[in-house]
Design a protein around this motif. Structure first.
Motif, mmCIF file in Angstrom:
data_model
loop_
_atom_site.group_PDB
_atom_site.id
_atom_site.type_symbol
_atom_site.label_atom_id
_atom_site.label_comp_id
_atom_site.label_asym_id
_atom_site.label_seq_id
_atom_site.Cartn_x
_atom_site.Cartn_y
_atom_site.Cartn_z
ATOM 1 N N CYS A 53 -1.060 -4.063 3.395
ATOM 2 C CA CYS A 53 -1.491 -2.678 3.211
ATOM 3 C C CYS A 53 -0.442 -1.738 3.809
ATOM 4 O O CYS A 53 0.035 -1.973 4.921
ATOM 5 C CB CYS A 53 -2.849 -2.467 3.886
ATOM 6 N N GLU A 55 -0.832 1.157 5.048
ATOM 7 C CA GLU A 55 -1.348 2.019 6.120
ATOM 8 C C GLU A 55 -1.106 1.374 7.489
ATOM 9 O O GLU A 55 -0.879 0.160 7.578
ATOM 10 C CB GLU A 55 -2.847 2.255 5.911
ATOM 11 N N CYS A 57 -3.250 1.441 10.367
ATOM 12 C CA CYS A 57 -4.443 1.405 11.228
ATOM 13 C C CYS A 57 -4.233 0.357 12.326
ATOM 14 O O CYS A 57 -4.048 -0.832 12.010
ATOM 15 C CB CYS A 57 -5.678 1.087 10.394
ATOM 16 N N TYR A 59 -5.945 -1.235 14.344
ATOM 17 C CA TYR A 59 -6.905 -2.314 14.577
ATOM 18 C C TYR A 59 -6.827 -3.397 13.507
ATOM 19 O O TYR A 59 -7.452 -4.439 13.625
ATOM 20 C CB TYR A 59 -8.340 -1.742 14.579
ATOM 21 N N CYS A 60 -6.086 -3.180 12.450
ATOM 22 C CA CYS A 60 -6.310 -3.949 11.220
ATOM 23 C C CYS A 60 -5.355 -5.125 11.011
ATOM 24 O O CYS A 60 -4.134 -4.976 11.096
ATOM 25 C CB CYS A 60 -6.250 -3.009 10.023
ATOM 26 N N GLN A 62 -4.719 -6.315 8.239
ATOM 27 C CA GLN A 62 -4.159 -6.251 6.885
ATOM 28 C C GLN A 62 -2.987 -5.280 6.740
ATOM 29 O O GLN A 62 -2.404 -5.162 5.670
ATOM 30 C CB GLN A 62 -5.253 -5.857 5.903
ATOM 31 N N SER A 63 -2.681 -4.559 7.815
ATOM 32 C CA SER A 63 -1.562 -3.623 7.741
ATOM 33 C C SER A 63 -0.250 -4.410 7.668
ATOM 34 O O SER A 63 -0.035 -5.346 8.448
ATOM 35 C CB SER A 63 -1.560 -2.724 8.985
ATOM 36 N N ALA A 101 -7.193 -4.027 0.323
ATOM 37 C CA ALA A 101 -6.268 -3.472 1.316
ATOM 38 C C ALA A 101 -5.279 -2.544 0.608
ATOM 39 O O ALA A 101 -4.099 -2.864 0.455
ATOM 40 C CB ALA A 101 -5.541 -4.599 2.029
ATOM 41 N N TRP A 102 -5.771 -1.415 0.169
ATOM 42 C CA TRP A 102 -4.952 -0.401 -0.495
ATOM 43 C C TRP A 102 -5.032 0.909 0.274
ATOM 44 O O TRP A 102 -6.061 1.205 0.894
ATOM 45 C CB TRP A 102 -5.508 -0.118 -1.907
ATOM 46 N N ARG A 168 -2.444 8.712 7.484
ATOM 47 C CA ARG A 168 -3.331 9.643 6.791
ATOM 48 C C ARG A 168 -4.072 10.447 7.852
ATOM 49 O O ARG A 168 -4.004 10.112 9.047
ATOM 50 C CB ARG A 168 -4.328 8.903 5.883
HETATM 51 FE FE1 SF4 Z 1 -6.156 0.562 7.225
HETATM 52 FE FE2 SF4 Z 1 -7.886 -0.322 5.337
HETATM 53 FE FE3 SF4 Z 1 -5.247 -0.802 5.125
HETATM 54 FE FE4 SF4 Z 1 -6.638 -2.031 7.027
HETATM 55 S S1 SF4 Z 1 -6.903 -2.299 4.823
HETATM 56 S S2 SF4 Z 1 -4.595 -1.064 7.245
HETATM 57 S S3 SF4 Z 1 -8.140 -0.451 7.552
HETATM 58 S S4 SF4 Z 1 -6.251 1.214 5.088
#
Ligand code: SF4
Ligand code: SAM
Ligand code: DTB
Length: 329
Positions: A53, A55, A57, A59-60, A62-63, A101-102, A168
């Motif tokens: 992803c 983004e 974030c 905590y994630c 998937q980033s 994860a977009w 964002r």
């Molecule tokens: Fe952020 Fe959602 Fe991407 Fe995880 S999947 S990094 S929470 S936007």
């Protein structure tokens, strides 16, 4: 009791600051005025596109910015999603939530997600998606395809937001929620506790949700699942009682909303979970996995429900089942 959208931060703080048992007692009273006691709405989650992803974030898992050791997966096939949805329904889920994860869905992804919504909906399940930011036209097409809920969390207070996500803004989140409402879908929006935020930030998050013109129908309260490799991997663990206080305050100020005991349930004992239900939580995710992290499996939840005398809200019959019933009537 009428629904209030004019809660002040001071009122929310006063609820939080009560003795724990007074707060939980009040929340259970509110809960029983608006919902059937001992009944829990059960949803199942499926990741339809995992990892990479753009983004950030903090905590994630998937980033793409952090080395979380997660194996990324491309979009999964629609027929696989349908098989998973059927099995979720057979296990007693009434809602199927699909997450990608977009940052936002591209136009080329729209036919894929629209077909998925139509097919899951036809199974008689409520449908929910979480795909990142949406524009108005995307929200309308999802609604037309049969999407019941859109999940888009505010995650934390406006003030703390930029400490957690820089790609964002808080207002971007509110814009998408606005598009979802305008399109006529139900809103699922909540947050995460345990990000290193203060109680004041948790108050800010709940204040933002409870002063929306219409409260979100579903409010997930996640507890951070620490992910190795992410900037929040070693953040100090939040007390469980503070998570439960957040659930109780959410229940009192948004009395008609489903409050979901969300990510982090794996780390809770049965008695902690019972306290969270006492505080007014009446929704959860079942299944072995959330999106990328482990969750209490179905067997464990069946035992918990039996132990506490809880029942799952019934899934609706599918169009096919209704057709058979009509033919045999
Ligand atoms: Fe952020 Fe959602 Fe991407 Fe995880 S999947 S990094 S929470 S936007
Ligand atoms: N990409 C979309 C988005 O951000 O809206 C959808 C998927 S995202 C994983 C959905 C939500 O999961 C986040 O808003 C966050 O509240 C929650 N979440 C993600 N990682 C988490 C973690 N490690 N612990 C607890 N909650 C988490
Ligand atoms: C929500 O508030 N929690 C769910 C759902 N909405 C999409 C996601 C939790 C994710 C937990 C971390 C993971 O499994 O990757």
């Amino acid at each position: 009791m009428t629904v209030r959208n004019d809660w002040t931060r001071d009122e929310i703080q006063a609820l939080y600051d009560q003795p724990f048992l007074d707060l939980v007692f009040e929340a259970q009273g509110v809960h029983r005025q608006h919902f059937q006691a001992n009944t829990i709405q059960v949803s199942t989650l499926l990741s339809i596109k995992t990892g990479k992803c753009p983004e950030d974030c903090k905590y994630c898992s998937q980033s793409a910015r952090y080395d979380s050791k997660l194996e990324a997966e491309k979009r999964i096939a629609v027929d696989k999603v349908i098989r998973e949805a059927l099995s979720a329904k057979e296990s007693g889920s009434s809602r199927f939530c699909m997450g990608a994860a977009w940052r936002n869905p591209h136009e080329r992804d729209m036919p894929y997600v629209l077909e998925m919504v139509r097919e899951v909906k036809a199974l008689g399940l409520e449908t929910c998606m979480t795909l990142g930011m949406l524009n108005q036209s995307q929200a309308e097409r999802l609604k037309d395809a049969g999407l019941d809920y859109y999940n888009h969390n505010l995650d934390t207070s406006r003030e703390y937001y930029s400490h957690i996500i820089s790609t964002r803004t808080f207002d971007d989140r509110l814009d998408t929620l606005d598009h979802v409402r305008q399109a006529g879908m139900k809103v699922c929006s909540g947050g995460i506790v345990g990000l290193g935020e203060s109680r004041n930030d948790r108050i800010g998050l709940l204040h933002e949700l409870a002063t929306m013109p219409v409260h979100p129908e579903s409010v997930p309260i996640n507890m951070l699942v620490p992910i190795e490799g992410t900037p929040l991997a070693d953040v100090e663990k939040l007390e469980v009682t503070e998570w439960i206080r957040t659930i109780a305050v959410a229940r009192i100020i948004m009395p008609h909303s489903y409050i979901r005991l969300s990510a982090g349930r794996e780390s809770l004992s049965d008695s902690d979970q019972a306290l969270a239900f006492m505080a007014g939580a009446n929704s959860l995710f079942s299944g072995e996995k959330l999106l990328t992290t482990p969750n209490a499996g179905e067997g464990k939840d069946q035992l918990l429900f039996a132990k506490l005398g809880l029942t799952a809200e019934k899934p609706k019959p599918s169009i096919a089942e209704l057709t058979v019933d009509a033919m045999s009537a």
